[in-house]
Design a protein around this motif. Sequence first.
Motif, PDB file in Angstrom:
ATOM      1  N   LEU A   9       9.612  -6.299  -5.762  1.00  0.00           N
ATOM      2  CA  LEU A   9      10.134  -6.984  -6.834  1.00  0.00           C
ATOM      3  C   LEU A   9       9.681  -5.763  -8.472  1.00  0.00           C
ATOM      4  CD1 LEU A   9       9.002 -10.615  -7.028  1.00  0.00           C
ATOM      5  CD2 LEU A   9      11.348  -9.963  -6.914  1.00  0.00           C
ATOM      6  N   PRO A  10      11.184  -5.430  -8.372  1.00  0.00           N
ATOM      7  CA  PRO A  10      10.970  -4.348  -9.640  1.00  0.00           C
ATOM      8  C   PRO A  10       9.513  -4.302 -10.139  1.00  0.00           C
ATOM      9  CG  PRO A  10      13.020  -5.220  -9.559  1.00  0.00           C
ATOM     10  CD  PRO A  10      12.770  -5.803  -8.766  1.00  0.00           C
ATOM     11  N   ASP A  11       9.663  -5.198 -10.823  1.00  0.00           N
ATOM     12  CA  ASP A  11       8.326  -4.932 -11.520  1.00  0.00           C
ATOM     13  C   ASP A  11       7.150  -5.550 -11.053  1.00  0.00           C
ATOM     14  OD1 ASP A  11       8.902  -8.371 -10.848  1.00  0.00           O
ATOM     15  OD2 ASP A  11       7.801  -9.343 -12.677  1.00  0.00           O
ATOM     16  N   ALA A  18       1.883   1.762 -10.859  1.00  0.00           N
ATOM     17  CA  ALA A  18       0.212   1.912 -12.152  1.00  0.00           C
ATOM     18  C   ALA A  18      -0.721   1.260 -11.585  1.00  0.00           C
ATOM     19  CB  ALA A  18       1.170   0.996 -12.974  1.00  0.00           C
ATOM     20  N   VAL A  19      -0.645   0.917 -10.676  1.00  0.00           N
ATOM     21  CA  VAL A  19      -2.796   0.642 -10.625  1.00  0.00           C
ATOM     22  C   VAL A  19      -3.187   1.661  -9.670  1.00  0.00           C
ATOM     23  CG1 VAL A  19      -2.420  -1.343  -9.088  1.00  0.00           C
ATOM     24  CG2 VAL A  19      -4.430  -0.853 -10.700  1.00  0.00           C
ATOM     25  N   THR A  83       5.565  -4.254  -2.053  1.00  0.00           N
ATOM     26  CA  THR A  83       4.954  -5.714  -2.460  1.00  0.00           C
ATOM     27  C   THR A  83       5.686  -6.658  -1.806  1.00  0.00           C
ATOM     28  OG1 THR A  83       6.460  -5.676  -4.104  1.00  0.00           O
ATOM     29  CG2 THR A  83       5.211  -3.987  -5.174  1.00  0.00           C
ATOM     30  N   TYR A  84       4.912  -7.691  -1.846  1.00  0.00           N
ATOM     31  CA  TYR A  84       4.938  -8.705  -1.303  1.00  0.00           C
ATOM     32  C   TYR A  84       5.279 -10.007  -1.745  1.00  0.00           C
ATOM     33  CZ  TYR A  84       4.727  -5.817   2.453  1.00  0.00           C
ATOM     34  OH  TYR A  84       4.405  -4.891   3.549  1.00  0.00           O
TER      35      TYR A  84
END
Length: 128
Positions: A9-11, A18-19, A83-84
């Motif tokens: 998911l893009p966000d 970033a992290v 990401t999942y």
Amino acid sequence: MSPSLAINLPDVLAEVTAVFACYEDALVNNKVDVLDELFWNSPHTLRYGATENLYGYADIQAFRAGRPAQGLERLLLKTVITTYGRDMATANAEFQRAGSARTGRQSQTWMRTPEGWRVVAAHVSLLA
């Protein structure tokens, strides 16, 4: 695929990217307090290093406190973040240390916690 299992998911991908960048900066600049913050404070957290197996946050924190502060610079050769859903992610990187021809590998599993994204499992190894 259900939204809870959506990949990248893009966000969420932007958050984890970033992290991960924050973690990388802390790693090469020996910001131990940031490294400690980014690992999940739990006895379930683990980190397999190039020369050590660490079980639980306390072991990881003690390792970081005793690690030499020099020779930490490295070049990331390739990084893959996936990401999942909204709460789990993996970050995998290949790297080389300055002055070394060996390639290292780093794998991290990240989980969203009430405090933010935290590493719950990590593995670092060097190719022969």
